[in-house]
Every structure is written in C-alpha cells, then in structure tokens.
Design a protein around this motif. Sequence first.
Motif, short mmCIF file in Angstrom:
data_model
loop_
_atom_site.label_atom_id
_atom_site.label_comp_id
_atom_site.label_asym_id
_atom_site.label_seq_id
_atom_site.Cartn_x
_atom_site.Cartn_y
_atom_site.Cartn_z
N ILE A 132 -36.12 -6.98 -29.19
CA ILE A 132 -34.68 -7.00 -28.89
C ILE A 132 -33.96 -5.78 -29.17
O ILE A 132 -32.79 -5.38 -28.82
N ASN A 133 -34.36 -5.10 -30.17
CA ASN A 133 -33.91 -3.97 -30.72
C ASN A 133 -34.70 -2.64 -30.54
O ASN A 133 -34.43 -1.64 -31.12
N ASN A 155 -36.05 2.78 -23.93
CA ASN A 155 -36.48 1.44 -24.20
C ASN A 155 -35.59 0.59 -24.68
O ASN A 155 -35.59 -0.55 -24.22
N VAL A 156 -34.31 1.03 -25.35
CA VAL A 156 -33.17 0.55 -25.78
C VAL A 156 -31.99 1.52 -25.60
O VAL A 156 -32.14 2.48 -25.30
N LYS A 168 -33.47 -1.39 -17.15
CA LYS A 168 -33.54 -1.87 -18.68
C LYS A 168 -34.99 -2.33 -18.70
O LYS A 168 -35.74 -3.06 -17.59
N ARG A 181 -37.60 -4.65 -21.48
CA ARG A 181 -37.50 -5.40 -22.99
C ARG A 181 -39.11 -5.52 -23.44
O ARG A 181 -39.20 -6.54 -24.22
#
Length: 318
Positions: free
Chosen positions: A85-86, A41-42, A79, A81
């Motif tokens: 953002i994190n 996810n990140v 990627k 989102r």
Amino acid sequence: MTNKLPVILDVDTGIDDAVAIVMACYQKQLDVKLITCCFGNVEQAHVVKNTITVLENINKQNIPVARAESVALDSQTFKIRAHGINGLGGYQKEIRTQPIDEDYCKAMHRVVSQNELTYIIVCGPYTNLAKDIHKIKVIAVTGSTVSDKQNPYINFNIQVDNASMKYVLKKIPNIIFCTSDMGHKAYIPSSDFIKSAKCSEAGRFLATLYPSHKDRTVNNGAALHDACGVAWLVKPNMFKIRFAKAEFKIAKNGKEYWVARNMAVACFVFAPINGEWCVLANQRGTGTPDFQGLWNCPCGYLDFDETTKQAAIREVFE
C-alpha cells in the motif's frame, strides 16, 4: 578507498529500490552523492518518505534526498501495487530526516559539475532524467529495465512515462540497460529471507519487506530488478553486454514515424590557421563506452526529422 565512483540514485522507492539503495550505500567502490525521488511505484510523497526510511534504517541519513517529479512528462496515469500500500509493503516508521530544499535539477547539476564522470542509476521512470537532461554534461545510466524476452511485456518504468523514455533515448547515445529478465533470475528465494534477517541490521530491515514484493514472474521470492543496476556498476564483468538498436514510434503533424538511433553522420571540418590547414577533432572522454582518450571528428546519429546536412551541422555545434 580512494577513487570511488560518484553516483546519483534516481528512485521511485518500492521494495527492490530499497535493496538497490542499501547495496549502493554499502559498496566501498561507490560514493552516493544524491538520491532523487520520482513518482512511480507509489506517489512521490511516499517515495520521499520511503527513501528516507531506508536510509535511517541503515544509518545513512546523511545522504541528501531531493523531491523530484510527481507526474509523467505526458501526464498519463498508470499505477502499480506490486510493493504494497505504501511501496514498502505497509512498513511504517516515523522519519526524523527531511529532504533537502534545493531543486533536484540544480542538485543533480551540482553533483555532475563537481565530478569528471557521474553515474546515474535510474530505478524508476525516466521523467527526472528527461527534465534535466540538458544540464548534465557527462552521464552513464544503469539500473533501467526493459521487456523480458521470455515473458514479453512493456516494462513499468517505460510504460508509466514512455514520453520521457523516448526523449532520453533520443538525447543520450550510450545507456546500459539491465533488462527485466535479470531481475527475475537474480532474486532472493523465500527460503533465504530468514538468512537475510540474521546477517545484519540492514538485512533484518530488508527481510521485513521481501514478502510483500509481488512480482508477476517471481512467485517464490523477491525480485531484485533495481539492484542489478548497482551490481553492474560494481562488477560489470558479471554481465554480458551487447549493443542493441533502440527504436520507437513518434507522432508529428498527424503522422507516425519510427525513430531509431541507427543512422550516423560524420563531419570533417577543415580551416586554415596560421598558414596551415587544420581539422576539427574532439577527444573521447572517460564516459564513452570505448576508445577513451582517442580523437575523432564530430559525429552522431541522424534524428528522424532532419537531413544528413542538418545533422552534420548540429553535431558540429554540439
């Protein structure tokens, strides 16, 4: 409670991973031995921080957290989102706990070797599992997601590292998949966010994350994909299980092959011992999906690049 189920959580901590972690940590039937952090996810660094953030918010920071893989097995880049953002919708908090220094493969192997059966709940890409698969003796996998029949697409966990998924499907015969449509049906409606905030400290923490989960199907709440894996382990009778054939294409020597675990081989090995003919057999363990404790001859599935004779020899040695 005695006889808790030992669990390894393999996460790429976004918002639904956070829910799965909280659920697993608070289930009396489960004993979370280790959490491994994979990219997904990140980026992996965010996954580690997010995982520790979740644990510290629910006062479970004593559970070991290990850094794991940071790139896909085939090094592709993909990627998403959907989690802000994190990965936690922008939620920020200074962490006090550090991940363990032990290599994650060694940590997984240590946990598995200490228990007759260890459940691994995979909430992210299959990269960690593919890298350490040869070191794991007994394994059951839950929490994974595949394509939604009502809204078909290639699931993120597969798409982000399909090479690992192919490898895992080839090497692990019995995997429980909690499909994506379950996460779309088992979601927290937006109207219930405030109820979560009022129920406990953990509920208040999760309530701050829910609004940031942007699922492509659930528009009026927070999807709980990864939490379904925990739910299956705790209450499998809530689910209907059906056996399915998994197949995929693989390239070798410039040619494409369809690979499916649908052709089996069985071997009977006889040998004279002390003047009597004996047959080679093995006893089915507690990790098998059925007929636990019964005896069977060496058997398994035919790989795409071998003959039935080669498969029989391999199964006997395995």
